[in-house]
Design a protein around this motif. Structure first.
Motif, PDB file in Angstrom:
ATOM      1  N   PRO A   6      30.097  12.173   2.529  1.00 55.02           N
ATOM      2  CA  PRO A   6      30.619  11.385   3.638  1.00 55.02           C
ATOM      3  C   PRO A   6      30.141   9.933   3.565  1.00 55.02           C
ATOM      4  CG  PRO A   6      29.762  13.488   4.417  1.00 55.02           C
ATOM      5  CD  PRO A   6      29.339  13.355   2.994  1.00 55.02           C
ATOM      6  N   GLU A   7      31.018   9.032   3.955  1.00 54.30           N
ATOM      7  CA  GLU A   7      30.704   7.605   3.971  1.00 54.30           C
ATOM      8  C   GLU A   7      31.042   7.012   5.335  1.00 54.30           C
ATOM      9  OE1 GLU A   7      31.765   6.247  -0.640  1.00 54.30           O
ATOM     10  OE2 GLU A   7      32.912   5.467   1.058  1.00 54.30           O
ATOM     11  N   ALA A   8      30.263   6.035   5.755  1.00 55.69           N
ATOM     12  CA  ALA A   8      30.641   5.186   6.878  1.00 55.69           C
ATOM     13  C   ALA A   8      31.010   3.829   6.294  1.00 55.69           C
ATOM     14  CB  ALA A   8      29.488   5.050   7.862  1.00 55.69           C
ATOM     15  N   GLN A   9      32.006   3.187   6.884  1.00 58.58           N
ATOM     16  CA  GLN A   9      32.479   1.911   6.376  1.00 58.58           C
ATOM     17  C   GLN A   9      31.802   0.760   7.124  1.00 58.58           C
ATOM     18  OE1 GLN A   9      34.274   2.431   3.595  1.00 58.58           O
ATOM     19  NE2 GLN A   9      33.938   4.584   4.144  1.00 58.58           N
ATOM     20  N   ASP A  10      32.199  -0.461   6.827  1.00 60.11           N
ATOM     21  CA  ASP A  10      31.540  -1.592   7.478  1.00 60.11           C
ATOM     22  C   ASP A  10      32.005  -1.730   8.928  1.00 60.11           C
ATOM     23  OD1 ASP A  10      33.938  -3.124   7.627  1.00 60.11           O
ATOM     24  OD2 ASP A  10      33.647  -3.841   5.590  1.00 60.11           O
ATOM     25  N   THR A  11      31.401  -2.649   9.645  1.00 64.06           N
ATOM     26  CA  THR A  11      31.631  -2.760  11.087  1.00 64.06           C
ATOM     27  C   THR A  11      33.007  -3.318  11.445  1.00 64.06           C
ATOM     28  OG1 THR A  11      30.544  -4.918  11.056  1.00 64.06           O
ATOM     29  CG2 THR A  11      29.183  -3.003  11.598  1.00 64.06           C
ATOM     30  N   THR A  12      33.764  -3.788  10.455  1.00 64.13           N
ATOM     31  CA  THR A  12      35.105  -4.309  10.715  1.00 64.13           C
ATOM     32  C   THR A  12      36.196  -3.351  10.250  1.00 64.13           C
ATOM     33  OG1 THR A  12      35.198  -5.482   8.585  1.00 64.13           O
ATOM     34  CG2 THR A  12      34.264  -6.667  10.469  1.00 64.13           C
ATOM     35  N   ALA A  13      35.831  -2.110   9.938  1.00 62.69           N
ATOM     36  CA  ALA A  13      36.773  -1.178   9.314  1.00 62.69           C
ATOM     37  C   ALA A  13      37.911  -0.746  10.234  1.00 62.69           C
ATOM     38  CB  ALA A  13      36.020   0.056   8.813  1.00 62.69           C
TER      39      ALA A  13
END
Length: 549
Positions: free
Chosen positions: A118-125
């Motif tokens: 699992p990945e989380a993306q950047d704060t503007t995703a």
């Protein structure tokens, strides 16, 4: 004389021809033809096939999927962008849907030689935009690949999108599109998922058909495409259905409210009849609509009952509601993060609970026993709303020092020359935890299944006495130091990783005031906000955990 005249006539005709390829034209028109009018010949119109090709089909607003949970997973390493709907309760619908996601992951892993995590993306995703996008399964492939909301997460990758096609009675019909651009040519395929909301089960679209269904569909497609190519044979197509192609076609069937059936003809479709006309295999998927009359001859009893339900005027029965904290969430597939709150309950706890409810999120509350009775209603609501009420000791003492006998039950230092016995030390730790558990049970009706040692201080003796797992943290907001506003949000949202456990306190105004921003920020990065039991795949029996990694 006649022979000479014929020879002259032939020489005149031949002299005017540029070679033997010129057509021969009679030198005269018989008198009986003189009054006949010339007629322009037209190819006859194709006979009705019971199907129409490329007829537009209009999906419903995704909001008609009342009670379903809009979901999304993005993974940049594998180029995965999957949008889908889930039911709150576990069941076939979720299994079938997530199996489709996993099939895309498997394709990407094989093509890239990478392993999924699992990945989380950047704060503007912008990943709080989840679920189906109206019309996404019908848009031309080129358009989809240019749309960041729908395309694979990288230029080469895999994607999944969905459309709601029917929503009536207990049935929700979805059209799901799966795209893979990792090979030499993009693979673009469609499947239909029919969900019975009363049981959260699914009916495979192939079960719509009776034994004659494959032949009827194959013949309708072949004949319709043959007529489109101006093939004028009146003989019905005789070729046998290709097993793989017909399975994909039948599995794409969308029952319509007018009794017709909509099918997707996959790219590469070809039959001997079409090949004989010089028709190339389909370069892109196309659609076919079977008339109600033809559809009726091909439907099974299951198909007929589904068609009847879809054609009813009943509103969609929403699937059973399940509190967010009770949902079965696979945190090896989703990017999960656990928000935890210490030292409450307090007058601020309901504010946090309101925000969690509005976001469909769950959290864990580690309660100090001496506060529970004073805020029993808040403690009760924690459990009623589906969150975890867990143990944070009675007096917020350092349990490791209490177990070592270096402090007493009041938290005061103990004379080293007068250390209590092992049994007394054990009783002191047990009293801190058991007294708190009893208070939580009295207020909520539910016994805690985990504890958080104050200050994160514990040792093997404490774990042995507690007989519960110790839940620690890997993201510390330090809200107790007065960190507030954007600084507090920044200590969580960009810092959290999949599997993180975030430490806050529901006794500080700053944590209550920023909860909306924190939830928005985490969801925007693609996180599922869960409680520690969900994060760990079920509460462990023992041990100490600062994250699920």
């Amino acid at each position: 004389m006649m022979r000479q005249s014929l020879a002259v006539a032939m020489s005149v005709v031949l002299a005017g021809l540029p070679g033997w390829l010129e057509p021969w034209v009679p030198a005269f028109t018989p008198t009986e033809w003189a009054d006949i009018d010339a007629v322009e010949w037209h190819a006859p119109e194709p006979q009705e096939t019971g199907a129409t090709i490329d007829e537009p089909l209009h999906p419903l607003d995704p909001a008609t999927a009342n009670g379903f949970v809009p979901s999304r997973i993005v993974n940049g390493s594998l180029g995965l962008n999957a949008r889908f709907l889930m039911t709150p309760a576990s069941g076939d619908h979720n299994s079938v849907t997530l199996d489709l996601v996993r099939s895309l992951i498997g394709d990407a892993e094989k093509a890239t030689d990478k392993q999924y995590s699992p990945e989380a993306q950047d704060t503007t995703a912008g990943l709080n935009d989840r679920g189906c996008v109206e019309g996404s399964t019908f848009s031309p492939l080129g358009e989809v690949l240019r749309d960041p909301a729908l395309a694979p997460a990288k230029h080469e990758g895999v994607s999944m999108s969905c459309d709601v096609m029917a929503a009536a009675s207990t049935l929700l019909v979805q059209r799901i599109r799966l795209i893979n651009t990792l090979g030499e040519k993009p693979v673009d395929r469609v499947v239909t998922v029919i969900t019975d909301t009363s049981r959260a089960t699914t009916v495979p679209a192939k079960h719509l058909w009776n034994d004659e269904g494959p032949r009827i569909v194959w013949q309708a497609i072949t004949e319709t495409l043959r007529h489109e190519a101006r093939g004028l044979s009146l003989m019905p197509p005789q070729s046998e259905p290709d097993e793989a192609l017909i399975e994909a076609i039948l599995g794409s069937a969308v029952p319509l409210t007018d009794g017709a059936l909509h099918l997707t003809i996959p790219q590469g479709f070809q039959t001997p009849e079409l090949e004989a006309l010089g028709v190339e295999p389909l370069a892109e998927a196309r659609t076919l609509k079977l008339t109600p009359e033809v559809a009726a001859t091909a439907l099974s009893e299951t198909g007929q009952s589904i068609m009847a339900a879809i054609n009813s005027e009943d509103s969609l029965l929403a699937p059973d509601a399940v509190l967010p904290g009770k949902r079965d969430i696979d945190c090896s597939l989703f990017a999960c993060v656990a928000l935890t709150y210490d030292d409450g309950p307090s007058a601020l706890t309901p504010t946090i609970l309101d925000a969690l409810r509005d976001h469909g999120a769950s959290a864990s509350f580690f309660m100090v026993g001496s506060r529970v009775e004073s805020y029993a209603a808040a403690a009760k609501r924690v459990v009623t709303d589906g969150h975890l009420a867990l143990n944070h000791s009675w007096s917020h003492l350092d349990l490791s020092k209490l177990a070592a006998g270096t402090i007493d039950a009041n938290g005061d230092a103990t004379d080293p020359d007068d250390l209590p016995s092992e049994e007394d030390r054990k009783k002191a730790v047990d009293r801190e935890l058991s007294r708190t558990s009893k208070a939580i049970v009295a207020a909520t009706g539910v016994a805690p299944t985990a504890f958080r040692p104050p200050y994160g201080a514990y040792d093997d003796a404490v774990l042995k006495i507690a007989k519960m797992p110790a839940i620690l943290w890997d993201v510390d907001t330090e809200d107790w130091k007065g960190v507030a506003g954007d600084d507090l949000v920044s200590s969580i949202v960009p810092v959290a990783r999949p599997g993180s456990i975030v430490l806050q306190h529901d006794i500080h105004d700053s944590s209550a005031a920023t909860i909306e921003q924190v939830l928005d920020g985490l969801e925007n990065r693609g996180f599922m906000v869960v409680n520690v039991g969900q994060l760990l795949g079920g509460m462990p029996a023992s041990g100490a955990y600062s994250s699920s990694r």
